[in-house]
Design a protein around this motif. Structure first.
Motif, PDB file in Angstrom:
ATOM      1  N   GLY A   1       0.863  -1.384   0.088  1.00  0.00           N
ATOM      2  CA  GLY A   1      -0.063  -0.045   0.078  1.00  0.00           C
ATOM      3  C   GLY A   1       0.953   1.394   0.073  1.00  0.00           C
ATOM      4  N   ALA A   2       1.955   1.310   0.092  1.00  0.00           N
ATOM      5  CA  ALA A   2       2.907   2.455   0.108  1.00  0.00           C
ATOM      6  C   ALA A   2       3.481   2.493  -1.392  1.00  0.00           C
ATOM      7  N   ASP A   3       3.999   3.979  -1.611  1.00  0.00           N
ATOM      8  CA  ASP A   3       4.431   4.382  -3.003  1.00  0.00           C
ATOM      9  C   ASP A   3       6.126   4.425  -3.134  1.00  0.00           C
ATOM     10  N   LEU A   4       6.733   3.775  -2.124  1.00  0.00           N
ATOM     11  CA  LEU A   4       8.119   4.031  -2.351  1.00  0.00           C
ATOM     12  C   LEU A   4       8.680   2.931  -3.027  1.00  0.00           C
ATOM     13  N   LEU A   5       9.351   2.830  -4.202  1.00  0.00           N
ATOM     14  CA  LEU A   5       9.788   1.901  -5.123  1.00  0.00           C
ATOM     15  C   LEU A   5      11.174   1.442  -4.760  1.00  0.00           C
ATOM     16  N   GLU A   6      11.366  -0.064  -4.694  1.00  0.00           N
ATOM     17  CA  GLU A   6      12.742  -0.206  -4.435  1.00  0.00           C
ATOM     18  C   GLU A   6      13.234  -1.066  -5.769  1.00  0.00           C
ATOM     19  N   LEU A   7      14.646  -0.503  -6.140  1.00  0.00           N
ATOM     20  CA  LEU A   7      14.993  -0.787  -7.280  1.00  0.00           C
ATOM     21  C   LEU A   7      16.320  -1.628  -7.292  1.00  0.00           C
ATOM     22  N   PRO A   8      16.160  -2.904  -7.426  1.00  0.00           N
ATOM     23  CA  PRO A   8      17.285  -3.789  -7.103  1.00  0.00           C
ATOM     24  C   PRO A   8      18.327  -3.855  -8.285  1.00  0.00           C
ATOM     25  N   ILE A   9      19.793  -3.838  -7.622  1.00  0.00           N
ATOM     26  CA  ILE A   9      20.896  -3.916  -8.537  1.00  0.00           C
ATOM     27  C   ILE A   9      20.811  -5.107  -9.433  1.00  0.00           C
ATOM     28  N   THR A  10      21.153  -5.117 -10.711  1.00  0.00           N
ATOM     29  CA  THR A  10      20.714  -6.240 -11.532  1.00  0.00           C
ATOM     30  C   THR A  10      21.569  -7.581 -11.438  1.00  0.00           C
ATOM     31  N   THR A  11      20.621  -8.544 -11.385  1.00  0.00           N
ATOM     32  CA  THR A  11      21.465  -9.856 -11.620  1.00  0.00           C
ATOM     33  C   THR A  11      20.844 -10.863 -12.675  1.00  0.00           C
ATOM     34  N   ALA A  12      21.832 -11.793 -12.997  1.00  0.00           N
ATOM     35  CA  ALA A  12      21.247 -12.557 -14.216  1.00  0.00           C
ATOM     36  C   ALA A  12      20.978 -13.876 -13.478  1.00  0.00           C
ATOM     37  N   ARG A  13      19.935 -14.336 -13.934  1.00  0.00           N
ATOM     38  CA  ARG A  13      19.375 -15.672 -13.238  1.00  0.00           C
ATOM     39  C   ARG A  13      19.713 -16.973 -14.330  1.00  0.00           C
ATOM     40  N   VAL A  14      20.790 -17.649 -13.635  1.00  0.00           N
ATOM     41  CA  VAL A  14      21.374 -18.621 -14.468  1.00  0.00           C
ATOM     42  C   VAL A  14      21.586 -20.154 -13.412  1.00  0.00           C
ATOM     43  N   LEU A  15      20.992 -21.125 -13.834  1.00  0.00           N
ATOM     44  CA  LEU A  15      20.726 -22.438 -13.180  1.00  0.00           C
ATOM     45  C   LEU A  15      20.428 -22.206 -11.737  1.00  0.00           C
ATOM     46  N   SER A  16      19.208 -21.389 -11.638  1.00  0.00           N
ATOM     47  CA  SER A  16      18.810 -21.322 -10.190  1.00  0.00           C
ATOM     48  C   SER A  16      19.380 -20.432  -9.391  1.00  0.00           C
ATOM     49  N   ARG A  17      20.280 -19.697  -9.823  1.00  0.00           N
ATOM     50  CA  ARG A  17      21.245 -18.596  -9.108  1.00  0.00           C
ATOM     51  C   ARG A  17      21.130 -17.286  -9.374  1.00  0.00           C
ATOM     52  N   ASN A  18      21.501 -16.356  -8.685  1.00  0.00           N
ATOM     53  CA  ASN A  18      21.173 -14.876  -9.148  1.00  0.00           C
ATOM     54  C   ASN A  18      22.960 -14.570  -9.221  1.00  0.00           C
ATOM     55  N   LEU A  19      23.347 -14.281 -10.476  1.00  0.00           N
ATOM     56  CA  LEU A  19      24.612 -13.812 -10.705  1.00  0.00           C
ATOM     57  C   LEU A  19      24.631 -12.449 -10.753  1.00  0.00           C
TER      58      LEU A  19
END
Length: 273
Positions: free
Chosen positions: A166-184
């Protein structure tokens, strides 16, 4: 594209070796490094978001105004570069409000964004998002969804999300690539210096093509400065992480700026709301 504007002696990993009380006595190099970054960005037609410490803005207001005048977004990195997890909610609020007011006074423009030092908003500090909203921020880019011994929130969403219902603050995560079920880690920092450039380029391109999402990349001014002073008695891990491939970073940033189209965070994410 984003830059975390802090000097070499302010990194969290140096905290056991450089007393905060001695910062004013340290030789600063942030201004010359930022000017080099502005030159690279101008040459490549890049606009970026500069997450700037209030501590830096108080001492180098002309530099912050140059960044702003070049068409880049000025955002907040807090005032004193303390991890969120090392502060009470009240102290954190005072820090982020002080930084916002300093930056707005220097530039005459509203500050919408915040990035926590060392990506230190995580599962133990969910109150931080409420404090950011209270201080008047519109977005945060303080989460890196990876496993790391100093930071990271590996189970966080990989792409923009609203952390409070219900809040309007947006979180923008640093980019990761999803490879073999892991975030790189695809979004910069020490990984960008350690890994071959082709790996970082492949991961960002994969996110663009496979996920259909823009990437968020970051680096620091000290990462293009191989001649920075070197504190003594660093432990081997800290020494390696901080200094690996510094001589190659500016060239890599220039190549990255050319290989992808980059813009300010507020234009990419806030203007789509």
């Amino acid at each position: 594209m984003s830059v975390d504007v802090e000097d070499y002696f302010q990194v969290s990993a140096f905290a056991p070796y450089i007393d905060r009380a001695h910062w004013d006595a340290m030789p600063c190099r942030v201004e010359r490094n930022v000017d080099r970054i502005l030159g690279v960005f101008e040459g490549k037609g890049v606009k970026a978001t500069f997450f700037t410490l209030g501590w830096i803005a108080e001492r180098y207001p002309a530099m912050v105004r140059r960044i702003h005048a070049a068409g880049h977004e000025i955002a907040s990195h807090g005032h004193g570069h303390q991890r969120v997890s090392e502060q009470t909610p009240e102290a954190f609020f005072d820090d982020i409000l002080r930084a916002k007011l300093v930056l707005e006074d220097v530039t005459g423009a509203a500050v919408s964004g915040y990035r926590a030092p060392s990506f230190s908003i995580n599962g133990t500090t969910p109150w931080a998002w409420d404090m950011l909203r209270r201080a008047g921020y519109r977005y945060s880019s303080s989460v890196y969804p990876v496993r790391h011994d100093h930071y990271g929130m590996r189970d966080a969403p990989r792409f923009p999300f609203y952390p409070t219902l219900g809040a309007d603050l947006l979180e923008l995560p640093i980019t990761t690539a999803r490879v073999l079920s892991r975030n790189l880690p695809a979004g910069g920092g020490g990984y960008f210096r350690l890994l071959p450039y082709a790996v970082s380029r492949w991961m960002i391109a994969r996110v663009n093509a496979q996920d259909g999402r823009p990437g968020i990349f970051y680096f620091h001014p000290w990462e293009i400065d191989p001649d920075q002073p070197r504190p003594g008695k660093l432990d081997p891990k800290t020494r390696f992480r901080h200094y690996v491939n510094l001589r190659r970073t500016q060239r890599r940033i220039s190549t990255l700026a050319q290989d992808f189209r980059w813009d300010r965070i507020d234009r990419i994410f806030l203007e789509q709301e």
